[in-house]
Design an enzyme around this catalytic site. Structure first.
Site, mmCIF file in Angstrom:
data_model
loop_
_atom_site.group_PDB
_atom_site.id
_atom_site.type_symbol
_atom_site.label_atom_id
_atom_site.label_comp_id
_atom_site.label_asym_id
_atom_site.label_seq_id
_atom_site.Cartn_x
_atom_site.Cartn_y
_atom_site.Cartn_z
ATOM 1 N N SER A 113 -22.010 -29.786 7.669
ATOM 2 C CA SER A 113 -22.384 -29.705 8.789
ATOM 3 C C SER A 113 -22.521 -27.761 9.395
ATOM 4 O O SER A 113 -22.877 -27.459 8.109
ATOM 5 C CB SER A 113 -22.246 -30.371 10.283
ATOM 6 O OG SER A 113 -23.133 -30.107 10.954
ATOM 7 N N HIS A 114 -21.726 -27.635 10.302
ATOM 8 C CA HIS A 114 -22.549 -26.567 10.990
ATOM 9 C C HIS A 114 -20.225 -25.744 10.644
ATOM 10 O O HIS A 114 -20.686 -24.411 11.043
ATOM 11 C CB HIS A 114 -22.020 -26.949 12.857
ATOM 12 C CG HIS A 114 -21.145 -27.528 13.122
ATOM 13 N ND1 HIS A 114 -20.521 -28.673 12.642
ATOM 14 C CD2 HIS A 114 -19.625 -27.444 13.873
ATOM 15 C CE1 HIS A 114 -19.418 -29.226 13.851
ATOM 16 N NE2 HIS A 114 -19.260 -28.332 14.172
ATOM 17 N N ASP A 278 -28.961 -26.325 12.613
ATOM 18 C CA ASP A 278 -27.095 -25.803 11.761
ATOM 19 C C ASP A 278 -27.742 -25.496 9.967
ATOM 20 O O ASP A 278 -27.937 -26.083 9.186
ATOM 21 C CB ASP A 278 -26.699 -26.372 12.495
ATOM 22 C CG ASP A 278 -26.300 -28.160 11.604
ATOM 23 O OD1 ASP A 278 -27.537 -28.693 11.053
ATOM 24 O OD2 ASP A 278 -25.542 -28.889 11.646
ATOM 25 N N ASP A 280 -26.892 -28.328 8.007
ATOM 26 C CA ASP A 280 -27.121 -29.470 7.029
ATOM 27 C C ASP A 280 -28.670 -29.919 7.523
ATOM 28 O O ASP A 280 -29.153 -31.112 7.306
ATOM 29 C CB ASP A 280 -26.206 -30.282 7.736
ATOM 30 C CG ASP A 280 -25.877 -31.081 8.478
ATOM 31 O OD1 ASP A 280 -25.991 -30.576 9.051
ATOM 32 O OD2 ASP A 280 -25.488 -32.409 8.434
ATOM 33 N N ASP A 282 -29.499 -31.163 10.585
ATOM 34 C CA ASP A 282 -30.138 -32.016 12.195
ATOM 35 C C ASP A 282 -29.606 -31.235 13.652
ATOM 36 O O ASP A 282 -30.346 -31.801 14.858
ATOM 37 C CB ASP A 282 -29.159 -33.327 11.686
ATOM 38 C CG ASP A 282 -27.098 -32.936 11.626
ATOM 39 O OD1 ASP A 282 -26.865 -31.837 11.793
ATOM 40 O OD2 ASP A 282 -26.006 -34.321 11.139
ATOM 41 N N ARG A 283 -29.611 -30.306 13.345
ATOM 42 C CA ARG A 283 -28.907 -29.761 14.708
ATOM 43 C C ARG A 283 -29.996 -28.878 15.250
ATOM 44 O O ARG A 283 -30.381 -28.236 13.834
ATOM 45 C CB ARG A 283 -27.673 -29.103 14.818
ATOM 46 C CG ARG A 283 -26.142 -30.038 14.529
ATOM 47 C CD ARG A 283 -24.887 -29.259 15.011
ATOM 48 N NE ARG A 283 -23.940 -30.040 15.556
ATOM 49 C CZ ARG A 283 -22.971 -29.984 16.265
ATOM 50 N NH1 ARG A 283 -22.765 -28.519 16.568
ATOM 51 N NH2 ARG A 283 -21.754 -30.334 15.416
ATOM 52 N N LYS A 377 -29.861 -37.442 13.772
ATOM 53 C CA LYS A 377 -30.243 -35.939 14.259
ATOM 54 C C LYS A 377 -30.850 -35.410 13.631
ATOM 55 O O LYS A 377 -30.923 -35.247 12.624
ATOM 56 C CB LYS A 377 -29.149 -35.825 15.228
ATOM 57 C CG LYS A 377 -28.157 -34.598 14.955
ATOM 58 C CD LYS A 377 -27.473 -34.327 15.635
ATOM 59 C CE LYS A 377 -26.215 -33.503 15.014
ATOM 60 N NZ LYS A 377 -24.801 -34.134 14.636
HETATM 61 C C1 VG1 Z 1 -19.198 -32.774 16.585
HETATM 62 C C2 VG1 Z 1 -19.937 -32.941 18.059
HETATM 63 C C3 VG1 Z 1 -20.902 -34.153 17.707
HETATM 64 C C4 VG1 Z 1 -21.469 -33.847 16.559
HETATM 65 C C5 VG1 Z 1 -20.684 -34.177 15.363
HETATM 66 C C6 VG1 Z 1 -21.568 -34.348 14.510
HETATM 67 O O1 VG1 Z 1 -18.091 -33.287 17.050
HETATM 68 O O2 VG1 Z 1 -19.579 -32.741 19.168
HETATM 69 O O3 VG1 Z 1 -21.960 -34.486 18.847
HETATM 70 O O4 VG1 Z 1 -22.259 -35.527 16.659
HETATM 71 O O5 VG1 Z 1 -20.174 -32.544 15.856
HETATM 72 O O6 VG1 Z 1 -21.953 -33.437 14.189
HETATM 73 P P1 VG1 Z 1 -16.166 -33.355 17.481
HETATM 74 O O7 VG1 Z 1 -16.279 -34.977 17.098
HETATM 75 O O8 VG1 Z 1 -16.603 -31.787 16.795
HETATM 76 O O9 VG1 Z 1 -17.087 -33.130 18.863
HETATM 77 V V1 VG1 Z 1 -23.392 -32.259 12.328
HETATM 78 O O10 VG1 Z 1 -23.694 -31.864 13.021
HETATM 79 O O11 VG1 Z 1 -21.288 -31.155 12.911
HETATM 80 O O12 VG1 Z 1 -22.918 -33.349 11.851
HETATM 81 CO CO CO Z 2 -25.168 -30.613 11.237
#
Ligand code: VG1
Ligand code: CO
Length: 544
Positions: A113-114, A278, A280, A282-283, A377
């Protein structure tokens, strides 16, 4: 081509976090590491023989190698077909869309992801179930349990598959179908939004937008949808070619990491609308001209304006938000007379509510917004939703948000992240707060009196499953709150997240900088948690 059974021994650290298993690339490249986890996924599933698996990822370093490994393992384990995105590319929401559209058994998404990508950065893998959403905790717990006892895995001895050419080929008894990464997703978007109206907005010569794909997976999707289909001028999409290392940046759409977009949108010749997504896809981050929309406000605005959008014109069944997300959406739900659900962090907790028809829109403060159209998302969906609203209302982003605050009041909101904190120090901070919790209720800090202090626990209203220890909440009698959580997606030490929220009905104060409006709460959080002491950091790594 023969099926091989290879002996292996377990790794102790394959516990999926908030969203799948995320580790540095070097960990994933250890012999058998990825294979063990994939076999652990398959071992915890039943009834997939002959069925379809969807496979793709965000294109980061190691994506292509992992796709080949998983294809050969899926064939050896008895899947009938794998639909793989061309070049191994599928955004997370597109994978969710494809699983649902074709009734696949499930899907594997390769993404951290990010988190940054590249040989010295992160890789990740997660399993999504047949509803298109992230595996719920009972499945991820089973995968983890399997990973701790695994002794062998299966793979097909076969040459690599050409994943760049569309069409079908065979891998043993299994069909590999290389599919266009964008078309199914684009068709879904066209079914939800008024593309004619958005096209008019984007081509009428007076409205300009910038979409920053941060060199990540939405590049091809954004080019196809905004420029090719909706007619926005070439150059509307920036950083639109997915790179294995995301150009060396963090593919995280926030005010710090999406710096080129932020500079443009806060500069002298700012477009009317800016957005970023982001790694992948989804953000999303939504910006107006010199104006930032918090993700919590964005969810509330989408909910309040949903009837303007064809896919939601009949109204919403309910809204769901993660616990740390601000209560702005709750106020909209109350006015609409619909339910609002508060879930733990992570999209997997929305799946049951969406499947049961209890919620239509969902959101998280971490730049995540989505709906029942998929079970993830969805970054570009949120951008299109905003464009549809802008096209109908013919007002600026700032006007729409300010008017929203006038109607509902403003929930001042901010998140402070302290990244790469030593793990033992972060846990000591949590213990330090826990020790105070029994005596916090009724205690005053300046003008604030503690109303409650607890560890958030969630009982799923659909299946009754209970998830404990989902973040420390300290609520005050005026409705403001402080939340502390440790991240479940970071890979370096621990990340402390501090979430701050206060409610301001007085319009005369709506112009305040959130860091100023939340100043007292920031000081109280420091007093309660001794953040500087425990993290050894003078200020947060990222403030949003
Ligand atoms: C973070 C965010 C959470 C989100 C998750 C996955 O998790 O706070 O809201 O669902 O990333 O998003 P954490 O446990 O680091 O707070 V993504 O776009 O990284 O799949
Ligand atoms: Co993501």
């Amino acid at each position: 081509m023969s099926i091989q059974t290879l002996a292996t021994s377990p790794f102790a650290d394959q516990k999926p976090g908030t969203s799948g298993l995320r580790k540095s690339v070097s960990i994933f490249q250890q012999p058998h590491y990825l294979e063990n986890f994939v076999q652990a996924i398959f071992n915890s599933l039943e009834g997939f023989q002959g069925k379809t698996l969807v496979l793709g990822g965000d294109g980061r370093y190691y994506n292509r190698e992992a796709v080949q490994i998983i294809l050969k393992m899926a064939a050896a384990n008895g899947f009938g077909r794998v639909k793989v995105g061309q070049g191994g590319i599928l955004s997370t929401p597109a994978a969710s869309c494809i699983i649902r559209k074709y009734g696949a058994f499930g899907g594997i998404i390769l993404s951290a992801s990010h988190n940054p990508g590249g040989p010295n950065a992160d890789f990740g893998i997660k399993y999504n179930i047949g509803n298109g959403g992230p595996a719920p905790e009972k499945v991820t717990d089973a995968i983890f349990a399997n990973s701790k006892t695994i002794t062998e895995y299966k793979q097909l001895a076969a040459p690599d598959v050409d994943i760049d050419r569309l069409g079908e080929s065979r891998l043993g008894d299994m069909v590999v179908e290389v599919i266009d990464s964008v078309s199914d997703y684009q068709a879904l978007m066209e079914s939800l939004f008024d593309f004619d109206r958005i096209q008019h907005l984007l081509t009428n010569g007076s409205f300009r937008m910038c979409m920053d794909s941060l060199h990540a997976v939405t590049g091809p999707y954004a080019h196809a949808i905004f420029e090719k289909r909706l007619g926005a001028p070439a150059g509307t999409v920036i950083h639109g070619v997915p790179l294995e290392d995301f150009g060396g940046g963090h593919p995280d759409p926030n005010l710090v990491y999406a710096h080129d977009l932020v500079e443009l949108m806060f500069g002298p010749d700012a477009p009317d609308f800016g957005a970023a997504s982001d790694g992948d896809g989804d953000r999303n981050m939504i910006l107006g001209q010199r104006f930032f929309v918090t993700p919590s406000d964005s969810l509330a605005v989408l909910a309040a304006n949903a009837k303007l959008v064809p896919g939601y014109k009949d109204g919403l069944a309910g809204i769901a938000r993660s616990m740390p997300t601000s209560a702005a959406a709750d106020r909209v739900a109350a006015r609409l007379g619909i339910d609002c659900y508060e879930t733990p962090t992570g999209w997997k907790f929305f799946g049951n509510l969406l499947d049961a028809g209890k919620a239509t829109l969902c959101g998280e403060e971490s730049f995540g917004t989505g709906s029942n159209h998929v079970r993830e998302k969805d970054g570009l969906w949120a951008v299109l939703f905003w464009l549809n609203i802008l096209a109908v209302r013919q007002e600026s982003v700032e006007q729409i948000v300010r008017e929203h605050w006038q109607t509902y009041g403003r929930n001042f909101y901010s998140r402070h992240d302290y990244e790469a904190v030593q793990s033992d120090r972060a846990h000591a901070l949590v213990d330090y707060i826990h020790a105070q919790m029994p005596s916090l209720k009724g205690k005053t800090f300046g003008a604030y009196t503690v109303d409650y202090a607890d560890d958030f626990s969630y009982t799923d209203p659909v299946d009754g499953s209970v998830s404990k220890n989902q973040g420390i909440r300290i609520g005050f009698t005026d409705g403001s709150r402080i939340v502390f959580r440790l991240s479940g997606t970071g890979t370096q030490g621990a990340t402390l997240r501090l979430y701050l929220e206060s409610y301001e009905p007085n319009i005369a104060k709506h112009h305040l900088d959130p860091q100023v409006a939340l100043g007292d709460l920031i000081a109280i959080a420091e007093e309660i948690a001794q953040i500087k002491h425990y993290t050894g950091m003078e200020k947060p790594t990222v403030i949003t």
